[in-house]
Design a protein around this motif. Structure first.
Motif, PDB file in Angstrom:
ATOM      1  N   TYR A 133      68.404   1.267  18.698  1.00 32.29           N
ATOM      2  CA  TYR A 133      69.179   0.723  17.435  1.00 32.29           C
ATOM      3  C   TYR A 133      68.284   1.398  16.277  1.00 32.29           C
ATOM      4  CZ  TYR A 133      64.850  -2.456  17.990  1.00 32.29           C
ATOM      5  OH  TYR A 133      63.636  -3.098  18.368  1.00 32.29           O
ATOM      6  N   LYS A 134      69.276   1.495  15.190  1.00 31.80           N
ATOM      7  CA  LYS A 134      68.712   1.832  13.913  1.00 31.80           C
ATOM      8  C   LYS A 134      68.242   0.642  13.022  1.00 31.80           C
ATOM      9  CE  LYS A 134      71.847   5.797  13.428  1.00 31.80           C
ATOM     10  NZ  LYS A 134      70.703   6.695  13.566  1.00 31.80           N
ATOM     11  N   VAL A 135      67.151   0.978  12.439  1.00 28.63           N
ATOM     12  CA  VAL A 135      66.729  -0.144  11.403  1.00 28.63           C
ATOM     13  C   VAL A 135      66.454   0.554  10.023  1.00 28.63           C
ATOM     14  CG1 VAL A 135      65.570  -1.654  13.047  1.00 28.63           C
ATOM     15  CG2 VAL A 135      64.314   0.286  12.019  1.00 28.63           C
ATOM     16  N   SER A 136      66.729  -0.361   8.982  1.00 29.20           N
ATOM     17  CA  SER A 136      66.637  -0.038   7.846  1.00 29.20           C
ATOM     18  C   SER A 136      65.247  -0.062   6.861  1.00 29.20           C
ATOM     19  CB  SER A 136      67.783  -0.646   6.840  1.00 29.20           C
ATOM     20  OG  SER A 136      67.250  -1.977   6.656  1.00 29.20           O
ATOM     21  N   ALA A 137      64.162  -0.523   7.669  1.00 31.37           N
ATOM     22  CA  ALA A 137      63.026  -0.601   7.227  1.00 31.37           C
ATOM     23  C   ALA A 137      62.142  -0.538   8.273  1.00 31.37           C
ATOM     24  CB  ALA A 137      62.640  -2.109   6.565  1.00 31.37           C
ATOM     25  N   PRO A 138      60.710   0.053   8.080  1.00 30.50           N
ATOM     26  CA  PRO A 138      59.815   0.251   9.238  1.00 30.50           C
ATOM     27  C   PRO A 138      59.435  -1.033   9.588  1.00 30.50           C
ATOM     28  CG  PRO A 138      58.595   0.844   7.139  1.00 30.50           C
ATOM     29  CD  PRO A 138      60.283   0.552   6.742  1.00 30.50           C
ATOM     30  N   TYR A 139      58.587  -0.937  10.619  1.00 29.18           N
ATOM     31  CA  TYR A 139      58.092  -2.464  11.279  1.00 29.18           C
ATOM     32  C   TYR A 139      56.766  -2.613  10.473  1.00 29.18           C
ATOM     33  CZ  TYR A 139      55.089  -5.239  14.269  1.00 29.18           C
ATOM     34  OH  TYR A 139      54.385  -5.928  14.782  1.00 29.18           O
ATOM     35  N   SER A 140      56.670  -3.980  10.402  1.00 28.89           N
ATOM     36  CA  SER A 140      55.665  -4.406   9.403  1.00 28.89           C
ATOM     37  C   SER A 140      54.907  -5.751  10.226  1.00 28.89           C
ATOM     38  CB  SER A 140      56.100  -4.876   7.963  1.00 28.89           C
ATOM     39  OG  SER A 140      55.037  -5.816   7.358  1.00 28.89           O
ATOM     40  N   ARG A 141      54.100  -5.601  10.774  1.00 29.36           N
ATOM     41  CA  ARG A 141      53.359  -6.837  11.619  1.00 29.36           C
ATOM     42  C   ARG A 141      53.243  -8.112  10.655  1.00 29.36           C
ATOM     43  NH1 ARG A 141      50.584  -7.048  16.269  1.00 29.36           N
ATOM     44  NH2 ARG A 141      50.336  -4.908  16.498  1.00 29.36           N
ATOM     45  N   GLU A 142      52.829  -7.686   9.152  1.00 27.63           N
ATOM     46  CA  GLU A 142      52.574  -8.839   8.432  1.00 27.63           C
ATOM     47  C   GLU A 142      54.022  -9.573   8.021  1.00 27.63           C
ATOM     48  OE1 GLU A 142      51.674  -5.625   7.604  1.00 27.63           O
ATOM     49  OE2 GLU A 142      49.585  -6.094   8.809  1.00 27.63           O
ATOM     50  N   SER A 143      54.997  -8.933   8.139  1.00 26.97           N
ATOM     51  CA  SER A 143      56.505  -9.549   7.773  1.00 26.97           C
ATOM     52  C   SER A 143      57.197  -9.896   9.155  1.00 26.97           C
ATOM     53  CB  SER A 143      57.270  -8.388   6.962  1.00 26.97           C
ATOM     54  OG  SER A 143      56.686  -8.010   5.918  1.00 26.97           O
ATOM     55  N   GLU A 144      56.748  -9.614  10.329  1.00 29.85           N
ATOM     56  CA  GLU A 144      57.702 -10.171  11.242  1.00 29.85           C
ATOM     57  C   GLU A 144      57.416 -11.616  11.615  1.00 29.85           C
ATOM     58  OE1 GLU A 144      56.479  -8.721  15.067  1.00 29.85           O
ATOM     59  OE2 GLU A 144      54.263  -9.350  15.119  1.00 29.85           O
ATOM     60  N   MET A 145      58.915 -12.176  12.119  1.00 27.05           N
ATOM     61  CA  MET A 145      58.800 -13.664  12.074  1.00 27.05           C
ATOM     62  C   MET A 145      59.767 -13.562  13.408  1.00 27.05           C
ATOM     63  SD  MET A 145      59.918 -14.678   8.164  1.00 27.05           S
ATOM     64  CE  MET A 145      59.425 -16.525   8.358  1.00 27.05           C
ATOM     65  N   ALA A 146      59.834 -14.856  14.048  1.00 26.89           N
ATOM     66  CA  ALA A 146      60.649 -15.374  15.160  1.00 26.89           C
ATOM     67  C   ALA A 146      61.072 -16.610  15.157  1.00 26.89           C
ATOM     68  CB  ALA A 146      59.917 -14.884  16.386  1.00 26.89           C
ATOM     69  N   ILE A 147      62.109 -16.927  15.964  1.00 24.61           N
ATOM     70  CA  ILE A 147      62.565 -18.170  16.290  1.00 24.61           C
ATOM     71  C   ILE A 147      62.730 -18.240  17.637  1.00 24.61           C
ATOM     72  CG2 ILE A 147      64.504 -19.823  15.840  1.00 24.61           C
ATOM     73  CD1 ILE A 147      65.353 -18.037  13.276  1.00 24.61           C
ATOM     74  N   ARG A 148      62.525 -19.372  18.426  1.00 28.22           N
ATOM     75  CA  ARG A 148      62.855 -19.768  19.546  1.00 28.22           C
ATOM     76  C   ARG A 148      64.089 -19.230  20.160  1.00 28.22           C
ATOM     77  NH1 ARG A 148      60.140 -23.988  22.298  1.00 28.22           N
ATOM     78  NH2 ARG A 148      58.350 -23.432  20.736  1.00 28.22           N
ATOM     79  N   TRP A 149      64.137 -18.242  21.119  1.00 38.18           N
ATOM     80  CA  TRP A 149      65.609 -17.825  21.483  1.00 38.18           C
ATOM     81  C   TRP A 149      66.394 -18.853  22.212  1.00 38.18           C
ATOM     82  CZ3 TRP A 149      67.343 -17.851  26.756  1.00 38.18           C
ATOM     83  CH2 TRP A 149      66.445 -18.486  27.684  1.00 38.18           C
ATOM     84  N   ASN A 150      66.005 -19.927  22.847  1.00 35.90           N
ATOM     85  CA  ASN A 150      66.752 -21.242  23.380  1.00 35.90           C
ATOM     86  C   ASN A 150      66.839 -22.210  22.514  1.00 35.90           C
ATOM     87  OD1 ASN A 150      64.276 -21.601  24.104  1.00 35.90           O
ATOM     88  ND2 ASN A 150      64.884 -22.104  25.848  1.00 35.90           N
ATOM     89  N   ASP A 151      66.630 -22.004  21.110  1.00 35.59           N
ATOM     90  CA  ASP A 151      66.438 -23.304  20.218  1.00 35.59           C
ATOM     91  C   ASP A 151      67.760 -24.198  20.329  1.00 35.59           C
ATOM     92  OD1 ASP A 151      66.998 -24.932  17.714  1.00 35.59           O
ATOM     93  OD2 ASP A 151      64.920 -24.068  17.615  1.00 35.59           O
ATOM     94  N   PRO A 152      67.711 -25.486  20.772  1.00 36.94           N
ATOM     95  CA  PRO A 152      68.529 -26.367  20.748  1.00 36.94           C
ATOM     96  C   PRO A 152      69.432 -26.612  19.573  1.00 36.94           C
ATOM     97  CG  PRO A 152      66.577 -27.752  20.990  1.00 36.94           C
ATOM     98  CD  PRO A 152      66.210 -26.192  21.206  1.00 36.94           C
ATOM     99  N   ASP A 153      68.776 -26.400  18.237  1.00 38.08           N
ATOM    100  CA  ASP A 153      69.528 -26.781  17.194  1.00 38.08           C
ATOM    101  C   ASP A 153      70.496 -25.380  16.997  1.00 38.08           C
ATOM    102  OD1 ASP A 153      68.348 -29.200  16.656  1.00 38.08           O
ATOM    103  OD2 ASP A 153      66.594 -28.512  15.782  1.00 38.08           O
ATOM    104  N   ILE A 154      70.380 -24.656  17.200  1.00 39.04           N
ATOM    105  CA  ILE A 154      71.022 -23.175  16.967  1.00 39.04           C
ATOM    106  C   ILE A 154      72.227 -23.369  18.150  1.00 39.04           C
ATOM    107  CG2 ILE A 154      71.275 -20.669  17.118  1.00 39.04           C
ATOM    108  CD1 ILE A 154      68.358 -20.833  16.197  1.00 39.04           C
ATOM    109  N   GLY A 155      71.705 -23.628  19.597  1.00 38.81           N
ATOM    110  CA  GLY A 155      72.799 -23.704  20.588  1.00 38.81           C
ATOM    111  C   GLY A 155      73.350 -22.332  21.038  1.00 38.81           C
ATOM    112  N   ILE A 156      72.505 -21.332  21.028  1.00 39.89           N
ATOM    113  CA  ILE A 156      72.939 -19.996  21.736  1.00 39.89           C
ATOM    114  C   ILE A 156      73.768 -20.129  23.049  1.00 39.89           C
ATOM    115  CG2 ILE A 156      72.955 -17.699  22.191  1.00 39.89           C
ATOM    116  CD1 ILE A 156      70.831 -17.890  19.795  1.00 39.89           C
ATOM    117  N   ASP A 157      74.821 -19.703  23.265  1.00 38.90           N
ATOM    118  CA  ASP A 157      75.319 -19.882  24.769  1.00 38.90           C
ATOM    119  C   ASP A 157      75.109 -18.540  25.439  1.00 38.90           C
ATOM    120  OD1 ASP A 157      76.870 -20.654  26.802  1.00 38.90           O
ATOM    121  OD2 ASP A 157      78.863 -20.200  26.168  1.00 38.90           O
ATOM    122  N   TRP A 158      73.743 -18.515  25.801  1.00 43.70           N
ATOM    123  CA  TRP A 158      73.477 -17.381  26.671  1.00 43.70           C
ATOM    124  C   TRP A 158      74.018 -17.214  28.161  1.00 43.70           C
ATOM    125  CZ3 TRP A 158      70.781 -13.816  24.057  1.00 43.70           C
ATOM    126  CH2 TRP A 158      69.915 -14.284  22.911  1.00 43.70           C
TER     127      TRP A 158
END
Length: 188
Positions: A133-158
């Motif tokens: 995958y291409k990205v438009s900005a370099p990796y920045s540890r200070e800027s990285e964030m995440a959300i739980r992959w199986n969050d029930p409020d989002i409800g992704i149908d994995w």
């Protein structure tokens, strides 16, 4: 000619480059700046990243980087298949907290454009899946964030692949209700 298909959240775009084959194999322009510009997509790509996931059911995400290192991503599969997901995290967006997904594979020859302002993740569907995958900005540890992959409020149908294979960081990612988005929806 490359086709651009906007998904249910139209800022997320499935990209289908033309593939020309004969007895020798094939040729494809997998990224052509002019074709993207003709669709109004003028992203300055800065880096290519590649991952290998040996086990089906491996989940990477949901990841993002906060501004000023927010990343647009153009995701494609070199070998295998993934279920690729984008979650709208732009405060004020009519689709805030909603997700769209698409199966990407070497055989389908499709890609997914995930713009900044979306959390991104994928689950591998086949062994030894390689993603580029291409990205438009370099990796920045200070800027990285995440959300739980199986969050029930989002409800992704994995896809049901059994127990997910996760990094410790992804397994411990915060829930969406505890996430404070650094992105605002902009009309126009």
């Amino acid at each position: 000619m490359t086709q651009f298909n906007r998904l249910a959240i139209p800022d997320v775009v499935e990209v289908l480059p033309a593939k020309h084959g004969d007895h020798r194999g094939f040729f494809s322009e997998v990224f052509k700046q002019d074709a993207f510009a003709a669709e109004g997509i003028t992203i300055a790509w800065t880096q290519d990243n590649q991952s290998l996931s040996a086990t089906p059911g491996t989940v990477r995400g949901l990841h993002l980087q906060a501004p000023p290192y927010a990343q647009d991503k153009l995701v494609r599969v070199l070998r295998g298949a993934i279920f690729d997901v984008a979650v709208d995290i732009r405060q004020g967006s009519p689709s805030y907290g909603h997700w769209v997904g698409r199966e990407l594979s070497h055989d389908a020859w499709n890609q997914l454009l995930v713009p900044a302002g979306f959390a991104h993740g994928f689950m591998t569907l086949l062994p030894d899946t390689e993603v580029l995958y291409k990205v438009s900005a370099p990796y920045s540890r200070e800027s990285e964030m995440a959300i739980r992959w199986n969050d029930p409020d989002i409800g992704i149908d994995w896809p049901n692949m059994g127990d997910a294979v996760l990094s410790a960081k992804d397994a411990d990612a915060p829930l969406f209700r505890d996430f404070v988005s650094p992105f605002l929806f902009e009309v126009g």
